[in-house]
Design a protein around this motif. Structure first.
Motif, PDB file in Angstrom:
ATOM      1  N   LEU A 138      32.871 -31.955  28.266  1.00  0.00           N
ATOM      2  CA  LEU A 138      33.605 -31.490  29.442  1.00  0.00           C
ATOM      3  C   LEU A 138      35.097 -31.409  29.146  1.00  0.00           C
ATOM      4  O   LEU A 138      35.758 -30.425  29.493  1.00  0.00           O
ATOM      5  N   LEU A 139      35.632 -32.433  28.484  1.00  0.00           N
ATOM      6  CA  LEU A 139      37.053 -32.411  28.090  1.00  0.00           C
ATOM      7  C   LEU A 139      37.324 -31.250  27.129  1.00  0.00           C
ATOM      8  O   LEU A 139      38.342 -30.551  27.271  1.00  0.00           O
ATOM      9  N   GLN A 179      35.682 -28.409  26.843  1.00  0.00           N
ATOM     10  CA  GLN A 179      35.611 -27.142  27.586  1.00  0.00           C
ATOM     11  C   GLN A 179      36.826 -26.953  28.473  1.00  0.00           C
ATOM     12  O   GLN A 179      37.283 -25.830  28.670  1.00  0.00           O
ATOM     13  N   THR A 180      37.357 -28.039  29.028  1.00  0.00           N
ATOM     14  CA  THR A 180      38.528 -27.957  29.890  1.00  0.00           C
ATOM     15  C   THR A 180      39.779 -27.612  29.086  1.00  0.00           C
ATOM     16  O   THR A 180      40.601 -26.796  29.512  1.00  0.00           O
TER      17      THR A 180
END
Length: 187
Positions: A181-182, A184-185
């Protein structure tokens, strides 16, 4: 017609997936990805992840997930029923037979023969999932551009954490999810 296909597919999976959820993975893949094309290989990998993270047997979780994807709530119920029906019948019959013949040598020989078969089915499922993680196309290809470097790094890191620490596999999965998630962010 789709309900009958769902029921019969998961009836086969339930009837022939000896050895638990991981042994069922090649059977589920054959039905869901290859025969009926209800899911792509990437979606199948996601299905394995979701089925592993949720409580309950993997085959039943996959039946519920695929049934919902294909035909909504009624599809989920029909696929799940098809998956559990053979187990209910087979376990009842086997329990009766095992209690009666548990000390007979041929019964022990049959059980001893099934163990390597189950291990090979689990290995096939694992290798199929690994290839979908390691290679962008889902299949081995020697080109460097086909390697999923991030997937390989996550796999190696998770494997290292599992082998060298006492961390729960659940925490490692959550950690990998947060890292992705990090990533992709940020990127």
């Amino acid at each position: 017609m789709i309900y009958l296909q769902l029921f019969l597919s998961y009836l086969q999976i339930g009837a022939f997936s000896f050895g638990g959820g991981y042994a069922a993975m090649p059977l589920i893949q054959a039905q869901v990805v290859e025969k009926y094309h209800w899911l792509s290989m990437t979606e199948f990998s996601d299905l394995v992840t979701i089925a592993e993270m949720t409580p309950g047997p993997i085959a039943i979780n996959s039946a519920t997930f695929v049934g919902t994807q294909v035909a909504g709530l009624s599809g989920a119920l029909i696929a799940t029923l098809g998956c559990i029906l053979p187990s209910c019948i087979i376990v009842t019959l086997l329990a009766k037979i095992y209690i009666q013949y548990r000390n007979v040598k041929i019964m022990q020989d049959i059980l001893g023969t099934l163990r390597p078969v189950v291990v090979s089915m689990i290995a096939v499922a694992g290798l199929g999932i690994l290839s979908s993680v390691f290679f962008l196309s889902g299949k081995f290809a020697p080109a460097l551009s086909n390697f999923n470097i991030r997937g390989i790094i996550f796999f190696a890191g998770a494997l290292l954490c599992l082998r060298k620490t006492k961390l729960s596999p659940i925490l490692i999965m959550v950690g990998c999810g947060i890292l992705e998630l990090l990533y992709q962010t940020i990127f």
